[in-house]
Design an enzyme around this catalytic site. Structure first.
Site, PDB file in Angstrom:
ATOM      1  N   PRO A   2       0.796  -1.361  -0.061  1.00 31.32           N
ATOM      2  CA  PRO A   2       0.006  -0.089   0.137  1.00 31.32           C
ATOM      3  C   PRO A   2       0.933   1.264  -0.023  1.00 31.32           C
ATOM      4  CG  PRO A   2       0.076  -0.915   2.135  1.00 31.32           C
ATOM      5  CD  PRO A   2       1.439  -1.576   1.384  1.00 31.32           C
ATOM      6  N   GLU A   3       0.734   2.082  -0.897  1.00 30.39           N
ATOM      7  CA  GLU A   3       1.378   3.382  -1.109  1.00 30.39           C
ATOM      8  C   GLU A   3       0.153   4.243  -1.466  1.00 30.39           C
ATOM      9  OE1 GLU A   3       4.766   3.864  -3.596  1.00 30.39           O
ATOM     10  OE2 GLU A   3       5.361   1.810  -3.383  1.00 30.39           O
ATOM     11  N   HIS A  88      -4.568 -15.155   9.211  1.00 30.55           N
ATOM     12  CA  HIS A  88      -4.162 -14.015   8.912  1.00 30.55           C
ATOM     13  C   HIS A  88      -5.048 -12.795   9.363  1.00 30.55           C
ATOM     14  CE1 HIS A  88      -0.508 -15.893   7.332  1.00 30.55           C
ATOM     15  NE2 HIS A  88      -1.213 -16.315   6.503  1.00 30.55           N
ATOM     16  N   ARG A 106       2.060 -10.724   7.244  1.00 30.55           N
ATOM     17  CA  ARG A 106       3.397 -10.242   7.465  1.00 30.55           C
ATOM     18  C   ARG A 106       3.340  -9.490   8.860  1.00 30.55           C
ATOM     19  NH1 ARG A 106       7.334  -8.563   2.756  1.00 30.55           N
ATOM     20  NH2 ARG A 106       8.614  -8.470   4.459  1.00 30.55           N
ATOM     21  N   ARG A 140      18.091  19.383   1.825  1.00 28.94           N
ATOM     22  CA  ARG A 140      18.356  18.091   2.235  1.00 28.94           C
ATOM     23  C   ARG A 140      19.843  17.432   1.749  1.00 28.94           C
ATOM     24  NH1 ARG A 140      15.344  15.304   5.312  1.00 28.94           N
ATOM     25  NH2 ARG A 140      13.444  16.380   6.112  1.00 28.94           N
TER      26      ARG A 140
END
Length: 260
Positions: A2-3, A88, A106, A140
């Site tokens: 999921p993004e 799960h 997971r 940055r």
DNA sequence: CTTAATGTTCCCCA
DNA sequence: TTGGGGAACATTAA
């Protein structure tokens, strides 16, 4: 799994189903997905009405008449509006009309009370304006790939979309963020917005197990230009797509189209 | 049997 | 203080 585009699609399929519903009871079974007192969390959500469902970065924020839940899907998390619990399934919400299941093999995902972590996120990539975006890049010291993955810089990009965005920008993943020209920063900003919008339109990328809240797969993987295409030919110049490890993640790029 | 996987965090070191 | 690298978390599939 999921993004931003996938989470956005989950939220859009989830919201009409959940809004106005009351959570009659809940059960949590994973000490990873729900760290802390799971029985207490179940008591906190029981009896609450769901007022809204929204995305912030990769989080799904479910606001209740009292308090809120923040859900992060990790790598393999799914929120499903239908189906039966399996080995799960680590969260079961019984609603006044229907059920909501949280599946996550997971168990890298999280279901948390409140929005403490959500408040620490950087700006939304679809909302940040170019001047602010460029200013942050300049400050940055790291390479662009690591910066774009940093949720405190922009919230919602992950490994798939960073690789795709960098390809469309013609920028090498190891390029120094602070040394990008104004023109390249603008190109990166445009590629970020266009790639995410198109991916949302295609309902996300289903690489292995991503599905939305109704169990439907996305279609954007068919439009991937570099992610998962190591060794295949670049659709622009015909050179073999390369794969290396950057920021601890498999990183796919075209060494001809993307410059440092 | 080994490796890698859509994510995040923590520890060690420069 | 900032940032990079690596490991850890748990599971599956190639």
């Amino acid at each position: 799994m999921p993004e931003l585009p996938e989470v956005e699609t989950v939220v859009r399929t989830l919201a009409p189903y959940l809004i106005g519903r009351t959570i009659l009871s809940a059960r949590f079974t994973s000490r990873f997905v729900t760290p802390g007192n799971r029985a207490k969390l179940a008591r906190q959500v029981a009896g609450r009405r769901i007022d809204s469902v929204a995305r912030r970065g990769k989080f799904i924020v479910i606001r209740l008449d009292e308090g809120a839940l923040a859900v992060h899907l990790g790598m393999t998390g799914k929120l499903l509006t239908a189906g039966v619990a399996t080995a799960h399934t680590h969260g079961i919400f019984t609603l006044d009309d229907g059920v909501l299941l949280y599946d996550d093999p997971r168990q890298f995902g999280r279901i948390e009370w409140g929005d403490a972590r959500v408040r620490k996120l950087g700006p939304e990539p679809l909302e940040i304006a170019l001047p602010e975006f460029s200013r942050t890049l300049r400050g940055r010291k790291t390479h662009v790939k690591a910066l774009l993955l940093n949720q405190a810089f922009v919230a919602g990009l992950g490994n798939i979309y960073v690789d795709e965005i960098l390809f469309h920008s013609g920028i090498h993943p190891l390029a120094h963020a602070s040394r990008l020209s104004a023109a390249r920063a603008a190109k990166l900003h445009r590629a970020m917005v266009e790639t995410l919008r198109l991916a949302i339109e295609y309902r996300g990328s289903s690489i292995s197990d991503y599905v939305d809240a109704e169990g439907n797969r996305g279609d954007f993987q068919a439009l991937h230009r570099v992610y998962g295409r190591g060794g295949e030919l670049c659709t622009v110049c015909g050179t073999a797509i390369k794969k290396m490890v950057v920021a601890g993640r498999g990183t796919h790029y075209c060494s001809v189209c993307q410059k440092r």
